[in-house]
Scaffold this motif. Structure first.
Motif, PDB file in Angstrom:
ATOM      1  N   ASN A  27     -11.620   0.571  -8.420  1.00  0.00           N
ATOM      2  CA  ASN A  27     -10.974   0.967  -7.172  1.00  0.00           C
ATOM      3  C   ASN A  27     -11.969   1.107  -6.032  1.00  0.00           C
ATOM      4  O   ASN A  27     -11.619   0.900  -4.868  1.00  0.00           O
ATOM      5  CB  ASN A  27     -10.200   2.267  -7.381  1.00  0.00           C
ATOM      6  N   GLY A  28     -13.199   1.475  -6.338  1.00  0.00           N
ATOM      7  CA  GLY A  28     -14.230   1.540  -5.300  1.00  0.00           C
ATOM      8  C   GLY A  28     -14.519   0.168  -4.716  1.00  0.00           C
ATOM      9  O   GLY A  28     -14.631   0.005  -3.491  1.00  0.00           O
ATOM     10  N   ILE A  29     -14.626  -0.832  -5.579  1.00  0.00           N
ATOM     11  CA  ILE A  29     -14.883  -2.195  -5.097  1.00  0.00           C
ATOM     12  C   ILE A  29     -13.702  -2.703  -4.274  1.00  0.00           C
ATOM     13  O   ILE A  29     -13.878  -3.296  -3.200  1.00  0.00           O
ATOM     14  CB  ILE A  29     -15.167  -3.137  -6.285  1.00  0.00           C
ATOM     15  N   LYS A  30     -12.486  -2.476  -4.753  1.00  0.00           N
ATOM     16  CA  LYS A  30     -11.299  -2.901  -4.001  1.00  0.00           C
ATOM     17  C   LYS A  30     -11.248  -2.226  -2.633  1.00  0.00           C
ATOM     18  O   LYS A  30     -10.968  -2.872  -1.619  1.00  0.00           O
ATOM     19  CB  LYS A  30     -10.034  -2.564  -4.790  1.00  0.00           C
ATOM     20  N   ALA A  31     -11.511  -0.912  -2.617  1.00  0.00           N
ATOM     21  CA  ALA A  31     -11.481  -0.178  -1.345  1.00  0.00           C
ATOM     22  C   ALA A  31     -12.555  -0.696  -0.397  1.00  0.00           C
ATOM     23  O   ALA A  31     -12.325  -0.847   0.806  1.00  0.00           O
ATOM     24  CB  ALA A  31     -11.672   1.311  -1.600  1.00  0.00           C
ATOM     25  N   GLY A  32     -13.742  -0.975  -0.924  1.00  0.00           N
ATOM     26  CA  GLY A  32     -14.834  -1.466  -0.080  1.00  0.00           C
ATOM     27  C   GLY A  32     -14.534  -2.823   0.520  1.00  0.00           C
ATOM     28  O   GLY A  32     -14.792  -3.066   1.709  1.00  0.00           O
ATOM     29  N   LEU A  33     -13.984  -3.724  -0.275  1.00  0.00           N
ATOM     30  CA  LEU A  33     -13.652  -5.054   0.234  1.00  0.00           C
ATOM     31  C   LEU A  33     -12.574  -4.966   1.309  1.00  0.00           C
ATOM     32  O   LEU A  33     -12.671  -5.626   2.358  1.00  0.00           O
ATOM     33  CB  LEU A  33     -13.181  -5.946  -0.918  1.00  0.00           C
ATOM     34  N   LEU A  54     -10.633  10.029   5.986  1.00  0.00           N
ATOM     35  CA  LEU A  54     -11.064   9.838   4.602  1.00  0.00           C
ATOM     36  C   LEU A  54     -12.310  10.661   4.285  1.00  0.00           C
ATOM     37  O   LEU A  54     -12.437  11.199   3.182  1.00  0.00           O
ATOM     38  CB  LEU A  54     -11.348   8.359   4.340  1.00  0.00           C
ATOM     39  N   ALA A  55     -13.221  10.757   5.246  1.00  0.00           N
ATOM     40  CA  ALA A  55     -14.446  11.536   5.027  1.00  0.00           C
ATOM     41  C   ALA A  55     -14.126  13.016   4.814  1.00  0.00           C
ATOM     42  O   ALA A  55     -14.702  13.671   3.935  1.00  0.00           O
ATOM     43  CB  ALA A  55     -15.395  11.368   6.210  1.00  0.00           C
ATOM     44  N   VAL A  56     -13.191  13.545   5.606  1.00  0.00           N
ATOM     45  CA  VAL A  56     -12.777  14.941   5.427  1.00  0.00           C
ATOM     46  C   VAL A  56     -12.122  15.115   4.057  1.00  0.00           C
ATOM     47  O   VAL A  56     -12.382  16.082   3.337  1.00  0.00           O
ATOM     48  CB  VAL A  56     -11.813  15.369   6.551  1.00  0.00           C
ATOM     49  N   GLY A  63       0.813  -1.217   0.000  1.00  0.00           N
ATOM     50  CA  GLY A  63       0.000   0.000   0.000  1.00  0.00           C
ATOM     51  C   GLY A  63       0.842   1.260   0.000  1.00  0.00           C
ATOM     52  O   GLY A  63       0.578   2.201  -0.759  1.00  0.00           O
ATOM     53  N   PHE A  64       1.871   1.299   0.844  1.00  0.00           N
ATOM     54  CA  PHE A  64       2.760   2.458   0.877  1.00  0.00           C
ATOM     55  C   PHE A  64       3.502   2.624  -0.448  1.00  0.00           C
ATOM     56  O   PHE A  64       3.720   3.746  -0.912  1.00  0.00           O
ATOM     57  CB  PHE A  64       3.765   2.334   2.024  1.00  0.00           C
ATOM     58  N   TYR A  65       3.912   1.510  -1.049  1.00  0.00           N
ATOM     59  CA  TYR A  65       4.657   1.596  -2.307  1.00  0.00           C
ATOM     60  C   TYR A  65       3.758   2.151  -3.423  1.00  0.00           C
ATOM     61  O   TYR A  65       4.158   3.065  -4.158  1.00  0.00           O
ATOM     62  CB  TYR A  65       5.197   0.224  -2.704  1.00  0.00           C
ATOM     63  N   LYS A  66       2.558   1.621  -3.538  1.00  0.00           N
ATOM     64  CA  LYS A  66       1.628   2.102  -4.571  1.00  0.00           C
ATOM     65  C   LYS A  66       1.269   3.565  -4.331  1.00  0.00           C
ATOM     66  O   LYS A  66       1.211   4.364  -5.271  1.00  0.00           O
ATOM     67  CB  LYS A  66       0.366   1.238  -4.565  1.00  0.00           C
ATOM     68  N   LEU A  67       1.037   3.912  -3.068  1.00  0.00           N
ATOM     69  CA  LEU A  67       0.709   5.293  -2.747  1.00  0.00           C
ATOM     70  C   LEU A  67       1.890   6.208  -3.048  1.00  0.00           C
ATOM     71  O   LEU A  67       1.711   7.330  -3.547  1.00  0.00           O
ATOM     72  CB  LEU A  67       0.313   5.407  -1.268  1.00  0.00           C
ATOM     73  N   GLY A  68       3.115   5.737  -2.766  1.00  0.00           N
ATOM     74  CA  GLY A  68       4.296   6.527  -3.068  1.00  0.00           C
ATOM     75  C   GLY A  68       4.443   6.795  -4.553  1.00  0.00           C
ATOM     76  O   GLY A  68       4.757   7.917  -4.969  1.00  0.00           O
ATOM     77  N   LEU A  69       4.202   5.775  -5.379  1.00  0.00           N
ATOM     78  CA  LEU A  69       4.262   5.987  -6.827  1.00  0.00           C
ATOM     79  C   LEU A  69       3.226   7.010  -7.269  1.00  0.00           C
ATOM     80  O   LEU A  69       3.470   7.841  -8.145  1.00  0.00           O
ATOM     81  CB  LEU A  69       4.037   4.663  -7.566  1.00  0.00           C
ATOM     82  N   ARG A  70       2.074   6.949  -6.649  1.00  0.00           N
ATOM     83  CA  ARG A  70       0.997   7.879  -7.009  1.00  0.00           C
ATOM     84  C   ARG A  70       1.362   9.314  -6.634  1.00  0.00           C
ATOM     85  O   ARG A  70       1.143  10.248  -7.401  1.00  0.00           O
ATOM     86  CB  ARG A  70      -0.281   7.453  -6.278  1.00  0.00           C
ATOM     87  N   ALA A 125      -3.191   1.812   1.432  1.00  0.00           N
ATOM     88  CA  ALA A 125      -3.869   1.247   0.259  1.00  0.00           C
ATOM     89  C   ALA A 125      -5.229   1.900   0.058  1.00  0.00           C
ATOM     90  O   ALA A 125      -5.627   2.192  -1.081  1.00  0.00           O
ATOM     91  CB  ALA A 125      -4.015  -0.268   0.420  1.00  0.00           C
ATOM     92  N   LEU A 126      -5.958   2.142   1.144  1.00  0.00           N
ATOM     93  CA  LEU A 126      -7.263   2.798   1.024  1.00  0.00           C
ATOM     94  C   LEU A 126      -7.108   4.218   0.494  1.00  0.00           C
ATOM     95  O   LEU A 126      -7.914   4.680  -0.328  1.00  0.00           O
ATOM     96  CB  LEU A 126      -7.963   2.806   2.386  1.00  0.00           C
ATOM     97  N   LEU A 127      -6.070   4.918   0.944  1.00  0.00           N
ATOM     98  CA  LEU A 127      -5.791   6.261   0.423  1.00  0.00           C
ATOM     99  C   LEU A 127      -5.453   6.200  -1.068  1.00  0.00           C
ATOM    100  O   LEU A 127      -5.884   7.052  -1.853  1.00  0.00           O
ATOM    101  CB  LEU A 127      -4.631   6.897   1.191  1.00  0.00           C
ATOM    102  N   TYR A 128      -4.682   5.187  -1.444  1.00  0.00           N
ATOM    103  CA  TYR A 128      -4.321   5.027  -2.852  1.00  0.00           C
ATOM    104  C   TYR A 128      -5.573   4.831  -3.710  1.00  0.00           C
ATOM    105  O   TYR A 128      -5.737   5.472  -4.758  1.00  0.00           O
ATOM    106  CB  TYR A 128      -3.377   3.842  -3.019  1.00  0.00           C
ATOM    107  N   PHE A 129      -6.464   3.952  -3.277  1.00  0.00           N
ATOM    108  CA  PHE A 129      -7.703   3.734  -4.030  1.00  0.00           C
ATOM    109  C   PHE A 129      -8.531   5.014  -4.098  1.00  0.00           C
ATOM    110  O   PHE A 129      -9.099   5.352  -5.136  1.00  0.00           O
ATOM    111  CB  PHE A 129      -8.517   2.613  -3.388  1.00  0.00           C
ATOM    112  N   PHE A 130      -8.599   5.728  -2.967  1.00  0.00           N
ATOM    113  CA  PHE A 130      -9.381   6.967  -2.903  1.00  0.00           C
ATOM    114  C   PHE A 130      -8.827   8.023  -3.861  1.00  0.00           C
ATOM    115  O   PHE A 130      -9.584   8.702  -4.560  1.00  0.00           O
ATOM    116  CB  PHE A 130      -9.371   7.488  -1.467  1.00  0.00           C
ATOM    117  N   LEU A 131      -7.499   8.158  -3.902  1.00  0.00           N
ATOM    118  CA  LEU A 131      -6.882   9.150  -4.776  1.00  0.00           C
ATOM    119  C   LEU A 131      -6.887   8.712  -6.244  1.00  0.00           C
ATOM    120  O   LEU A 131      -6.605   9.518  -7.130  1.00  0.00           O
ATOM    121  CB  LEU A 131      -5.441   9.415  -4.329  1.00  0.00           C
TER     122      LEU A 131
END
Length: 413
Positions: free
Chosen positions: A196-202, A223-225, A134-141, A182-188
């Motif tokens: 990405n919505g389905i992945k984040a929800g699961l 996340l809500a903010v 999750g951190f790696y994917k978010l870092g690339l993003r 990972a949730l932040l990555y999907f959100f962004l």
């Protein structure tokens, strides 16, 4: 990378959509490069976390015994008596809210397959790996595809000292904070709202089953903010994507969440568990928490309202001076990003709840936050956001210099 990082378009957006495609549609060479860096992060994480592989064998130490008993009793009911384990409000002598079995969780599957002791160690390792990826994917993003900065983030993020001390004390449920990158990555990455919505929800559904308290509540609020900010400030296309992303995530998460939420709300109605722990941390206490290294579990602060102590596992959130230097470099020598503002916003909620001017006092008047007694556990998210800022500073340092592979490796170390 230099032109993208300094362009107005890059400055006003979360990240270029093409950054998202670095991992999902990579060329063979780029894929191998990122796979190698990710393997390095996994190896380093497995190396430092080695003691946790066997920590569950130390029954009776801090909360380890409680967690082992929790799952051993549940599966014994099924294994020996053929009865599906139900809610037991007398678990641990009377902890009603701690006894809701989250059977759609990593804990449940791991302890069912491996037993309570080995299963809880496996549970920790699974979340550590989720954190690395999750951190790696978010870092690339966030860092425009910079693999070096993403590697840095994927190593230091899961190695959060605050989390490590909680785990050493048996506070295992807080390890699900490692799912939030990972949730932040999907959100962004909501430009692909359905997938990405389905992945984040699961993922959120599993996280909620592992613990519906503390990290899950605080992370959901953050996340809500973020949703509100992006929805209000973004163009119409972004708003449409966000709504579709949220709908898909909710539909995917609800089947996991409802079996826990429904009985939990009923229990909370009868058992309010309103926290009464007013405390305000001094500047010296906060500085020590974030900048004094701690390597043992010991009493560190007496809380008068509790008439008891908070230990290092509740207080320490060591940041490291090297990472702090990169954080300040990224903030002052380049430009502030959303995670700098988010860090400040989260930090002010950790300074105390004893006075009217401390935001946490007001948040704790609102259910369900009113039942979250040890509010300083929010510092887990302070560390998470700090790591993003440190990674940003490192990214800016690297893209503005031509370094050999050896020099870049030394910088990372």
């Amino acid at each position: 990378a230099n032109s993208c990082a300094s362009s107005p378009q890059f400055a006003t957006t979360v990240a270029e959509p093409r950054t998202h495609r670095v991992m999902t549609n990579p060329s063979g060479r780029l894929f191998r490069a990122h796979s190698t860096l990710l393997a390095v992060a996994v190896g380093i994480t497995l190396l430092w976390s080695f003691p946790f592989w066997f920590s569950a064998g130390k029954t009776g130490s801090f909360d380890w015994g409680f967690m082992e008993n929790l799952w051993e009793v549940r599966w014994k009911s099924l294994r020996d008596y053929g009865q599906w384990p139900a809610h037991n409000p007398w678990q641990g002598g009377g902890l009603p809210e701690s006894s809701f079995p989250g059977f759609l969780s990593v804990q449940a599957v791991a302890t069912l397959l491996l037993g309570a002791k080995a299963g809880l160690s496996a549970f920790i390792l699974v979340y550590l790996m989720i954190g690395v990826v999750g951190f790696y994917k978010l870092g690339l993003r966030l860092f425009n595809g910079d693999g070096s900065a993403a590697l840095f983030l994927s190593v230091v993020g899961p190695a959060s000292p605050a989390l490590a001390l909680h785990l050493a004390a048996g506070h295992l449920v807080f390890v699900n904070v490692l799912a939030w990158p990972a949730l932040l990555y999907f959100f962004l990455s909501s430009e692909r709202p359905t997938a990405n919505g389905i992945k984040a929800g699961l993922l959120f559904g599993i996280v909620f089953n592992d613990t519906p308290f503390y990290t899950t509540l605080y992370g959901t609020l953050i996340l809500a903010v973020g949703f509100v900010v992006r929805f209000v400030t973004g163009p119409a296309a972004t708003r449409r994507d966000l709504l579709r992303f949220t709908l898909c995530a909710a539909m995917a998460a609800l089947p996991f969440i409802l079996p826990v939420v429904v009985p939990l709300v009923g229990m909370a109605t009868d058992y309010q568990r309103v926290a009464n722990t007013p405390v305000s941390f001094s500047a010296g206490t906060l500085l020590a928490a974030y900048f004094r290294p701690v390597t043992e579990l010991k009493v560190s602060l007496f809380v008068t309202s509790m008439k008891s102590n908070w230990g290092t596992w509740e207080m320490c959130a060591y940041l490291g001076f090297g990472a702090t230097a990169f954080w300040f470099g990224g903030l002052f020598l380049h430009r502030a990003r959303w995670f700098h503002a988010a860090l400040f916003g989260v930090f002010v909620f950790t300074i105390g709840n004893a006075h009217w001017w401390e935001p946490m006092q007001w948040l704790m008047k609102v259910p369900p936050f009113s039942s979250q007694q040890s509010f300083n556990r929010l510092r887990l998210f302070v560390q998470l956001l700090f790591f993003l800022g440190a990674g940003w500073g490192l990214h800016q340092f690297l893209v503005n210099r031509t370094l050999s592979a050896v020099k870049k490796t030394l910088v990372l170390i």
